[in-house]
Design a protein around this motif. Structure first.
Motif, mmCIF file in Angstrom:
data_model
loop_
_atom_site.group_PDB
_atom_site.id
_atom_site.type_symbol
_atom_site.label_atom_id
_atom_site.label_comp_id
_atom_site.label_asym_id
_atom_site.label_seq_id
_atom_site.Cartn_x
_atom_site.Cartn_y
_atom_site.Cartn_z
ATOM 1 N N PHE A 51 0.831 -1.206 0.000
ATOM 2 C CA PHE A 51 0.000 0.000 0.000
ATOM 3 C C PHE A 51 0.868 1.259 0.000
ATOM 4 O O PHE A 51 0.567 2.232 -0.688
ATOM 5 C CB PHE A 51 -0.924 0.033 1.228
ATOM 6 N N LYS A 52 1.936 1.232 0.777
ATOM 7 C CA LYS A 52 2.827 2.382 0.876
ATOM 8 C C LYS A 52 3.429 2.715 -0.489
ATOM 9 O O LYS A 52 3.542 3.882 -0.861
ATOM 10 C CB LYS A 52 3.927 2.091 1.901
ATOM 11 N N LEU A 53 3.790 1.710 -1.250
ATOM 12 C CA LEU A 53 4.360 1.921 -2.571
ATOM 13 C C LEU A 53 3.329 2.511 -3.527
ATOM 14 O O LEU A 53 3.635 3.420 -4.306
ATOM 15 C CB LEU A 53 4.929 0.610 -3.116
ATOM 16 N N LEU A 54 2.100 2.014 -3.471
ATOM 17 C CA LEU A 54 1.056 2.562 -4.334
ATOM 18 C C LEU A 54 0.775 4.018 -3.980
ATOM 19 O O LEU A 54 0.604 4.858 -4.870
ATOM 20 C CB LEU A 54 -0.221 1.727 -4.248
ATOM 21 N N LYS A 55 0.744 4.346 -2.704
ATOM 22 C CA LYS A 55 0.556 5.744 -2.306
ATOM 23 C C LYS A 55 1.699 6.611 -2.831
ATOM 24 O O LYS A 55 1.480 7.746 -3.263
ATOM 25 C CB LYS A 55 0.444 5.856 -0.787
ATOM 26 N N ASN A 93 -1.587 7.601 -15.618
ATOM 27 C CA ASN A 93 -0.338 7.878 -14.902
ATOM 28 C C ASN A 93 0.067 6.705 -14.018
ATOM 29 O O ASN A 93 1.250 6.340 -13.956
ATOM 30 C CB ASN A 93 -0.467 9.146 -14.055
ATOM 31 N N THR A 94 -0.895 6.113 -13.336
ATOM 32 C CA THR A 94 -0.600 4.978 -12.457
ATOM 33 C C THR A 94 -0.201 3.750 -13.269
ATOM 34 O O THR A 94 0.756 3.054 -12.928
ATOM 35 C CB THR A 94 -1.815 4.661 -11.564
ATOM 36 N N ALA A 95 -0.914 3.485 -14.353
ATOM 37 C CA ALA A 95 -0.634 2.307 -15.180
ATOM 38 C C ALA A 95 0.781 2.355 -15.756
ATOM 39 O O ALA A 95 1.483 1.326 -15.774
ATOM 40 C CB ALA A 95 -1.666 2.191 -16.296
ATOM 41 N N GLU A 100 6.175 -0.355 -15.435
ATOM 42 C CA GLU A 100 7.638 -0.296 -15.301
ATOM 43 C C GLU A 100 8.104 -0.989 -14.021
ATOM 44 O O GLU A 100 9.110 -1.679 -14.008
ATOM 45 C CB GLU A 100 8.103 1.155 -15.300
ATOM 46 N N MET A 101 7.363 -0.814 -12.922
ATOM 47 C CA MET A 101 7.769 -1.347 -11.617
ATOM 48 C C MET A 101 7.579 -2.853 -11.492
ATOM 49 O O MET A 101 8.366 -3.523 -10.837
ATOM 50 C CB MET A 101 6.961 -0.680 -10.497
ATOM 51 N N SER A 103 6.679 -5.088 -14.215
ATOM 52 C CA SER A 103 6.765 -5.821 -15.493
ATOM 53 C C SER A 103 5.431 -6.462 -15.870
ATOM 54 O O SER A 103 5.388 -7.575 -16.383
ATOM 55 C CB SER A 103 7.855 -6.885 -15.412
ATOM 56 N N GLY A 104 4.346 -5.762 -15.589
ATOM 57 C CA GLY A 104 3.022 -6.237 -15.983
ATOM 58 C C GLY A 104 2.349 -7.180 -15.005
ATOM 59 O O GLY A 104 1.215 -7.584 -15.231
ATOM 60 N N ARG A 105 3.023 -7.538 -13.899
ATOM 61 C CA ARG A 105 2.418 -8.449 -12.915
ATOM 62 C C ARG A 105 1.198 -7.809 -12.250
ATOM 63 O O ARG A 105 0.221 -8.491 -11.941
ATOM 64 C CB ARG A 105 3.454 -8.829 -11.847
ATOM 65 N N VAL A 106 1.253 -6.490 -12.062
ATOM 66 C CA VAL A 106 0.166 -5.741 -11.423
ATOM 67 C C VAL A 106 -0.355 -4.718 -12.422
ATOM 68 O O VAL A 106 0.423 -4.022 -13.068
ATOM 69 C CB VAL A 106 0.663 -5.025 -10.143
ATOM 70 N N ARG A 107 -1.684 -4.662 -12.546
ATOM 71 C CA ARG A 107 -2.307 -3.708 -13.463
ATOM 72 C C ARG A 107 -3.316 -2.852 -12.718
ATOM 73 O O ARG A 107 -3.830 -3.256 -11.671
ATOM 74 C CB ARG A 107 -3.016 -4.446 -14.598
ATOM 75 N N VAL A 108 -3.620 -1.698 -13.271
ATOM 76 C CA VAL A 108 -4.672 -0.859 -12.711
ATOM 77 C C VAL A 108 -6.008 -1.429 -13.182
ATOM 78 O O VAL A 108 -6.218 -1.612 -14.381
ATOM 79 C CB VAL A 108 -4.539 0.612 -13.151
ATOM 80 N N LYS A 109 -6.868 -1.729 -12.230
ATOM 81 C CA LYS A 109 -8.213 -2.205 -12.564
ATOM 82 C C LYS A 109 -9.121 -1.023 -12.875
ATOM 83 O O LYS A 109 -9.801 -1.005 -13.891
ATOM 84 C CB LYS A 109 -8.806 -3.008 -11.410
ATOM 85 N N ASP A 110 -9.125 -0.035 -11.977
ATOM 86 C CA ASP A 110 -9.943 1.155 -12.201
ATOM 87 C C ASP A 110 -9.503 2.289 -11.300
ATOM 88 O O ASP A 110 -8.797 2.077 -10.318
ATOM 89 C CB ASP A 110 -11.440 0.872 -12.027
ATOM 90 N N CYS A 111 -9.917 3.481 -11.689
ATOM 91 C CA CYS A 111 -9.701 4.688 -10.893
ATOM 92 C C CYS A 111 -11.038 5.399 -10.757
ATOM 93 O O CYS A 111 -11.756 5.577 -11.744
ATOM 94 C CB CYS A 111 -8.701 5.621 -11.560
ATOM 95 N N THR A 112 -11.347 5.796 -9.530
ATOM 96 C CA THR A 112 -12.588 6.489 -9.230
ATOM 97 C C THR A 112 -12.247 7.847 -8.644
ATOM 98 O O THR A 112 -11.422 7.939 -7.737
ATOM 99 C CB THR A 112 -13.430 5.686 -8.221
#
Length: 127
Positions: A51-55, A93-95, A100-101, A103-112
Motif C-alpha cells: 500500500f505504501k508503494l502505491l501511495k 499515470n498509475t498504469a 515499469e515497476m 513488469s506487468g504483474r500488477v495492473r490498474v483495474k480502475d480509478c474512481t
C-alpha cells in the motif's frame, strides 16, 4: 485474482468548458481518488503491491493537481477537467508507472474520482 485499493485526496478548482450551468464557472472540490490494482500473483512477501508503494506512485499526480486551478495545467488546458477525464488521467499515470515497476504483474483495474461524497466517475479498461 487479487485486488488492492488505496485512497488519496486533493483540493483544487476547475470549471467545465462547453457546459451550460453552474459548473461553467470556476469552483472547487475536495477530491477523493480511489485506485484499485489487480493481479493474479503475489510477490515473495505475499503482497500484490505494498500500500505504501502505491501511495508513493500516486503522490506526484496528487501533488501536481493539489491547490491548483486544474484548467491551467496540462493536459487540462485543452482537455475538459471533468471527473471522468481526471479518473482516466489517474489511471494512465498509475498504469505507466506500475508497468515499469512490476513488469506487468500488477495492473490498474480502475480509478474512481469523487467530486463530492455522493458524485463520482470511474475509468477502467477491459483486462
Amino acid at each position: 485474482m487479487f485486488e488492492v485499493t488505496v485512497q488519496a485526496g486533493f483540493s483544487s478548482g476547475h470549471y467545465l468548458r462547453n457546459y451550460n450551468g453552474k459548473c461553467e464557472n470556476p469552483h472547487g472540490h475536495n477530491y477523493r481518488v480511489l485506485v484499485t490494482l489487480v493481479g493474479a500473483e503475489l510477490d515473495e512477501t505475499g503482497l500484490l503491491l505494498d500500500f505504501k508503494l502505491l501511495k508513493h506512485v500516486l503522490r506526484p499526480t496528487v501533488d501536481y493537481l493539489d491547490h491548483q486551478m486544474i484548467n491551467d495545467l496540462e493536459p487540462f488546458i485543452t482537455l475538459n477537467p471533468s471527473a471522468e477525464n481526471l479518473a482516466k488521467y489517474f489511471f494512465d499515470n498509475t498504469a505507466t508507472q506500475l508497468d515499469e515497476m512490476t513488469s506487468g504483474r500488477v495492473r490498474v483495474k480502475d480509478c474512481t474520482v469523487f467530486e463530492t461524497d455522493t458524485s463520482f466517475a470511474r475509468y477502467f479498461e477491459q483486462l
